[in-house]
Design an enzyme around this catalytic site. Structure first.
Site, PDB file in Angstrom:
ATOM      1  CG  ASP A  91      -5.824  37.693 -24.239  1.00  0.00           C
ATOM      2  OD1 ASP A  91      -5.134  36.674 -24.051  1.00  0.00           O
ATOM      3  OD2 ASP A  91      -5.610  38.778 -23.669  1.00  0.00           O
ATOM      4  CG  HIS A 148       1.085  34.783 -29.061  1.00  0.00           C
ATOM      5  ND1 HIS A 148       2.354  35.255 -28.821  1.00  0.00           N
ATOM      6  CD2 HIS A 148       0.266  35.873 -29.001  1.00  0.00           C
ATOM      7  CE1 HIS A 148       2.312  36.565 -28.594  1.00  0.00           C
ATOM      8  NE2 HIS A 148       1.053  36.954 -28.707  1.00  0.00           N
ATOM      9  CB  SER A 254     -11.427  38.406 -36.721  1.00  0.00           C
ATOM     10  OG  SER A 254     -12.114  37.702 -37.722  1.00  0.00           O
TER      11      SER A 254
END
Length: 288
Positions: A91, A148, A254
């Site tokens: 995300d 992921h 980050s």
């Protein structure tokens, strides 16, 4: 002096590693009611949608780090299962993307930087990605902070690259040259059906740690030298991760940078700078 210039000047001046490690200790501490209060304040400040979290009650989390790396409810991020689609790994929001031209990546308007420097300085590690494509995705404090796999992959190499801990927000990207190649980072290179895939996890100010699922916490402690680890890709103990599986996480926000080789996949036309990303949604199409 403008406010923006002042913010950048202060980043050069402040002890970024020391500050980040102190915040990391606080984030890892079990402080009872104070931890819950800090989490509630953070949720309010950044307008975090806790309805997506597996545990929506702030009091569930014993440390701030547990909250920050919170898992989501099952089904909240459906994974695009099409075999020829590369999915978003996180995300966030796309910062920059496009072709790797003459070994350079776009950081921001007027700022390019070296892919070889980003990956730790090895020509051999860099060569498979020359002429390929890249994407930089910025994770804001409000975002889900687990990373992921965008495609099935078998880990072949991990590289730890020491560096600074500048913020990686858009203002800093526009004003600090070579930002992503000067910040501390962890590079993971996977063998995939499209050839080598690099996933670069970039540290930043107040990032308490960078972790991978196979090595645990890679940093801190911070080092002064580049370190690399090679992994078997064909043995029984090969580390193979399926598309959508977790590969790492940040404790505080980050940036993740993806790169692959020439003529292997094309970034979808609707993916542009500032596009909001959601883990598991389509990002690129494998070239047939």
């Amino acid at each position: 002096m403008s406010l923006d210039k002042f913010k950048i000047t202060m980043q050069y001046a402040m002890p970024k590693h020391f500050l980040s490690r102190m915040v990391g200790k606080l984030a890892a501490a079990r402080l009872g009611g104070l931890t819950t209060w800090l989490i509630k304040l953070f949720i309010k400040q950044y307008k975090i949608d806790m309805s997506e979290a597996q545990y929506s009650d702030p009091a569930h989390y014993k440390t701030f780090n547990e909250f920050f790396t919170r898992p989501l409810k099952k089904g909240v991020r459906p994974l695009n299962a099409e075999a020829d689609i590369i999915a978003h790994p996180v995300d966030g929001a796309i910062s920059q993307l496009g072709a790797i031209v003459d070994g350079q990546l776009i950081q921001a308007k007027g700022h390019d930087y070296s892919l070889q420097a980003l990956l730790g300085g090895s020509e051999q590690d860099t060569a498979p990605f020359l002429g390929g494509e890249f994407a930089t995705i910025y994770l804001a404090p409000k975002d889900y902070h687990r990373i992921h796999m965008p495609i099935d992959g078998t880990l072949s190499k991990m590289i730890y690259v020491p560096g600074d801990l500048f913020s990686v927000n858009p203002l800093t990207a526009q004003n600090v040259p070579n930002l992503f190649a000067r910040n501390e980072r962890v590079v993971a290179i996977f063998d995939t059906e499209i050839g080598p895939l690099a996933m670069v996890l970039v540290g930043a100010t107040i990032v308490a740690s960078i972790e991978t699922v196979w090595a645990g916490t890679v940093t801190p402690p911070a080092g002064k030298d580049v370190f690399s680890w090679n992994y078997p890709t064909t043995a029984d103990n090969a580390i193979t991760l399926k598309k959508g599986e977790e590969m790492g996480r940040f404790k505080l926000g980050s940036t993740v940078i993806l790169a692959w080789g020439a003529n292997q996949a094309e970034i979808l036309a609707d993916q542009q700078p500032e596009t909001v990303t959601r883990m598991g949604t389509p990002f690129a199409k494998i070239t047939e």
